[in-house]
Write a protein that holds these residues in place. Structure first.
Motif, PDB file in Angstrom:
ATOM      1  N   LYS A  30       0.840  -1.210   0.000  1.00  0.00           N
ATOM      2  CA  LYS A  30       0.000   0.000   0.000  1.00  0.00           C
ATOM      3  C   LYS A  30       0.871   1.254   0.000  1.00  0.00           C
ATOM      4  CE  LYS A  30      -3.914   2.374   1.094  1.00  0.00           C
ATOM      5  NZ  LYS A  30      -5.322   2.151   1.042  1.00  0.00           N
ATOM      6  N   LYS A  31       1.795   1.349   0.948  1.00  0.00           N
ATOM      7  CA  LYS A  31       2.654   2.541   1.054  1.00  0.00           C
ATOM      8  C   LYS A  31       4.110   2.108   1.131  1.00  0.00           C
ATOM      9  CE  LYS A  31      -0.706   5.541   3.155  1.00  0.00           C
ATOM     10  NZ  LYS A  31      -1.569   5.331   4.290  1.00  0.00           N
ATOM     11  N   ASP A  32       4.966   2.907   0.496  1.00  0.00           N
ATOM     12  CA  ASP A  32       6.406   2.660   0.498  1.00  0.00           C
ATOM     13  C   ASP A  32       7.079   4.030   0.501  1.00  0.00           C
ATOM     14  OD1 ASP A  32       9.041   1.931   0.084  1.00  0.00           O
ATOM     15  OD2 ASP A  32       8.597   0.550  -1.556  1.00  0.00           O
ATOM     16  N   ILE A  33       7.243   4.595   1.702  1.00  0.00           N
ATOM     17  CA  ILE A  33       7.745   5.958   1.848  1.00  0.00           C
ATOM     18  C   ILE A  33       9.118   5.912   2.524  1.00  0.00           C
ATOM     19  CG2 ILE A  33       7.305   8.229   2.876  1.00  0.00           C
ATOM     20  CD1 ILE A  33       4.273   7.327   2.939  1.00  0.00           C
ATOM     21  N   TRP A  40       8.433   3.707   5.603  1.00  0.00           N
ATOM     22  CA  TRP A  40       7.076   3.495   6.095  1.00  0.00           C
ATOM     23  C   TRP A  40       6.474   2.570   5.042  1.00  0.00           C
ATOM     24  CZ3 TRP A  40       4.556   4.490  10.489  1.00  0.00           C
ATOM     25  CH2 TRP A  40       3.170   4.311  10.504  1.00  0.00           C
ATOM     26  N   LEU A  41       6.487   1.271   5.346  1.00  0.00           N
ATOM     27  CA  LEU A  41       6.145   0.243   4.368  1.00  0.00           C
ATOM     28  C   LEU A  41       4.941  -0.532   4.885  1.00  0.00           C
ATOM     29  CD1 LEU A  41       6.999  -1.231   1.742  1.00  0.00           C
ATOM     30  CD2 LEU A  41       8.542  -2.612   3.153  1.00  0.00           C
ATOM     31  N   THR A  42       3.809  -0.394   4.185  1.00  0.00           N
ATOM     32  CA  THR A  42       2.595  -1.067   4.638  1.00  0.00           C
ATOM     33  C   THR A  42       2.037  -1.971   3.543  1.00  0.00           C
ATOM     34  OG1 THR A  42       1.039   0.670   3.945  1.00  0.00           O
ATOM     35  CG2 THR A  42       1.995   0.868   6.159  1.00  0.00           C
ATOM     36  N   VAL A  43       1.314  -2.983   4.005  1.00  0.00           N
ATOM     37  CA  VAL A  43       0.591  -3.887   3.114  1.00  0.00           C
ATOM     38  C   VAL A  43      -0.856  -3.957   3.596  1.00  0.00           C
ATOM     39  CG1 VAL A  43       2.625  -5.254   2.485  1.00  0.00           C
ATOM     40  CG2 VAL A  43       1.246  -5.950   4.460  1.00  0.00           C
ATOM     41  N   VAL A  44      -1.735  -4.370   2.678  1.00  0.00           N
ATOM     42  CA  VAL A  44      -3.153  -4.511   3.002  1.00  0.00           C
ATOM     43  C   VAL A  44      -3.674  -5.810   2.406  1.00  0.00           C
ATOM     44  CG1 VAL A  44      -3.655  -2.034   3.188  1.00  0.00           C
ATOM     45  CG2 VAL A  44      -3.852  -3.168   0.966  1.00  0.00           C
ATOM     46  N   SER A  45      -4.804  -6.227   2.920  1.00  0.00           N
ATOM     47  CA  SER A  45      -5.488  -7.394   2.387  1.00  0.00           C
ATOM     48  C   SER A  45      -6.068  -7.044   1.024  1.00  0.00           C
ATOM     49  CB  SER A  45      -6.612  -7.799   3.347  1.00  0.00           C
ATOM     50  OG  SER A  45      -7.370  -8.834   2.797  1.00  0.00           O
ATOM     51  N   PRO A  46      -5.955  -7.941   0.028  1.00  0.00           N
ATOM     52  CA  PRO A  46      -6.502  -7.641  -1.296  1.00  0.00           C
ATOM     53  C   PRO A  46      -8.000  -7.344  -1.267  1.00  0.00           C
ATOM     54  CG  PRO A  46      -5.272  -9.705  -1.349  1.00  0.00           C
ATOM     55  CD  PRO A  46      -5.325  -9.250   0.080  1.00  0.00           C
ATOM     56  N   GLU A  48      -9.620  -5.885   1.146  1.00  0.00           N
ATOM     57  CA  GLU A  48      -9.910  -4.695   1.963  1.00  0.00           C
ATOM     58  C   GLU A  48      -8.809  -3.663   1.773  1.00  0.00           C
ATOM     59  OE1 GLU A  48     -10.521  -5.941   6.003  1.00  0.00           O
ATOM     60  OE2 GLU A  48     -12.257  -7.152   5.482  1.00  0.00           O
ATOM     61  N   GLN A  49      -8.626  -3.215   0.542  1.00  0.00           N
ATOM     62  CA  GLN A  49      -7.520  -2.315   0.246  1.00  0.00           C
ATOM     63  C   GLN A  49      -7.640  -0.946   0.895  1.00  0.00           C
ATOM     64  OE1 GLN A  49      -6.159  -2.436  -3.852  1.00  0.00           O
ATOM     65  NE2 GLN A  49      -6.992  -4.496  -4.064  1.00  0.00           N
ATOM     66  N   SER A  50      -8.832  -0.583   1.368  1.00  0.00           N
ATOM     67  CA  SER A  50      -9.006   0.665   2.106  1.00  0.00           C
ATOM     68  C   SER A  50      -9.079   0.404   3.606  1.00  0.00           C
ATOM     69  CB  SER A  50     -10.283   1.382   1.651  1.00  0.00           C
ATOM     70  OG  SER A  50     -10.173   1.744   0.297  1.00  0.00           O
ATOM     71  N   GLY A  51      -8.826  -0.830   4.001  1.00  0.00           N
ATOM     72  CA  GLY A  51      -8.934  -1.216   5.403  1.00  0.00           C
ATOM     73  C   GLY A  51      -7.647  -1.001   6.174  1.00  0.00           C
ATOM     74  N   VAL A  52      -7.516  -1.734   7.259  1.00  0.00           N
ATOM     75  CA  VAL A  52      -6.364  -1.628   8.150  1.00  0.00           C
ATOM     76  C   VAL A  52      -5.087  -1.963   7.393  1.00  0.00           C
ATOM     77  CG1 VAL A  52      -5.298  -2.540  10.249  1.00  0.00           C
ATOM     78  CG2 VAL A  52      -7.767  -2.226  10.152  1.00  0.00           C
ATOM     79  N   GLU A  53      -4.064  -1.127   7.594  1.00  0.00           N
ATOM     80  CA  GLU A  53      -2.757  -1.365   6.994  1.00  0.00           C
ATOM     81  C   GLU A  53      -1.860  -2.068   8.000  1.00  0.00           C
ATOM     82  OE1 GLU A  53      -1.047   2.142   5.065  1.00  0.00           O
ATOM     83  OE2 GLU A  53      -3.078   2.956   4.869  1.00  0.00           O
ATOM     84  N   LEU A  54      -1.027  -2.970   7.508  1.00  0.00           N
ATOM     85  CA  LEU A  54      -0.040  -3.654   8.332  1.00  0.00           C
ATOM     86  C   LEU A  54       1.317  -3.039   8.025  1.00  0.00           C
ATOM     87  CD1 LEU A  54       0.642  -5.983  10.308  1.00  0.00           C
ATOM     88  CD2 LEU A  54       1.049  -7.393   8.271  1.00  0.00           C
ATOM     89  N   LEU A  55       1.890  -2.364   9.012  1.00  0.00           N
ATOM     90  CA  LEU A  55       3.206  -1.750   8.873  1.00  0.00           C
ATOM     91  C   LEU A  55       4.272  -2.810   9.086  1.00  0.00           C
ATOM     92  CD1 LEU A  55       5.108   0.750   8.714  1.00  0.00           C
ATOM     93  CD2 LEU A  55       4.768   0.999  11.188  1.00  0.00           C
ATOM     94  N   LEU A  56       5.162  -2.979   8.115  1.00  0.00           N
ATOM     95  CA  LEU A  56       6.309  -3.870   8.249  1.00  0.00           C
ATOM     96  C   LEU A  56       7.407  -3.034   8.912  1.00  0.00           C
ATOM     97  CD1 LEU A  56       6.120  -5.563   4.732  1.00  0.00           C
ATOM     98  CD2 LEU A  56       5.087  -6.328   6.897  1.00  0.00           C
ATOM     99  N   GLU A  57       7.400  -3.067  10.230  1.00  0.00           N
ATOM    100  CA  GLU A  57       8.199  -2.140  11.027  1.00  0.00           C
ATOM    101  C   GLU A  57       9.614  -2.655  11.262  1.00  0.00           C
ATOM    102  OE1 GLU A  57       7.739   0.582  15.010  1.00  0.00           O
ATOM    103  OE2 GLU A  57       6.122  -0.760  14.419  1.00  0.00           O
TER     104      GLU A  57
END
Length: 129
Positions: A30-33, A40-46, A48-57
């Motif tokens: 979702k995000k790669d900043i 700031w690298l996040t992924v989402v469920s296919p 629920e792409q507008s749903g909760v983001e999982l940050l790969l911290e």
């Protein structure tokens, strides 16, 4: 009203984690900043792409590394992901070489399985019965 926007999972290597969480588990980036040496690298469920983001911290804080290592040594999953058919998902992931510490089994009103995310964590899969 408060709602969950982002949650995180600590990872030893963000690139390796992105590969596992997208190519193996099936999430979408979702995000790669860029933020200095990390992102700031996040992924989402296919689904629920507008749903909760999982940050790969990234694991840059020593006490967090100790906590992550302690959970894994105790066999405790960092977090839990819901699946529709745990047997099917277990077989799919096994075919991709994913290692499980717990094969699918019933735990009260749910079926669970626990996988190794290759990034320092156990992750629980859960199917409501």
């Amino acid at each position: 009203m408060i709602k969950i926007y982002v949650t995180s999972v600590p990872v030893e290597d963000q690139g390796k984690a992105l590969d596992f969480y997208t190519k193996i588990l099936g999430f979408i980036k979702k995000k790669d900043i860029p933020l200095g040496e990390h992102k700031w690298l996040t992924v989402v469920s296919p689904g629920e792409q507008s749903g909760v983001e999982l940050l790969l911290e990234p694991m840059a804080f020593e006490p967090a590394k100790l906590y992550q290592r302690s959970l894994k040594e105790a066999g405790i999953p960092w977090t839990s992901f819901a699946v529709d058919d745990i047997g099917k998902e277990y077989q799919r992931l096994c075919n991709l070489g994913v290692q499980f510490s717990i094969a699918p089994r019933q735990a009260g009103p749910v079926m669970i399985a626990v996988l190794d995310d290759t990034c320092g964590n156990y992750i629980q899969l859960m199917q409501e019965l």
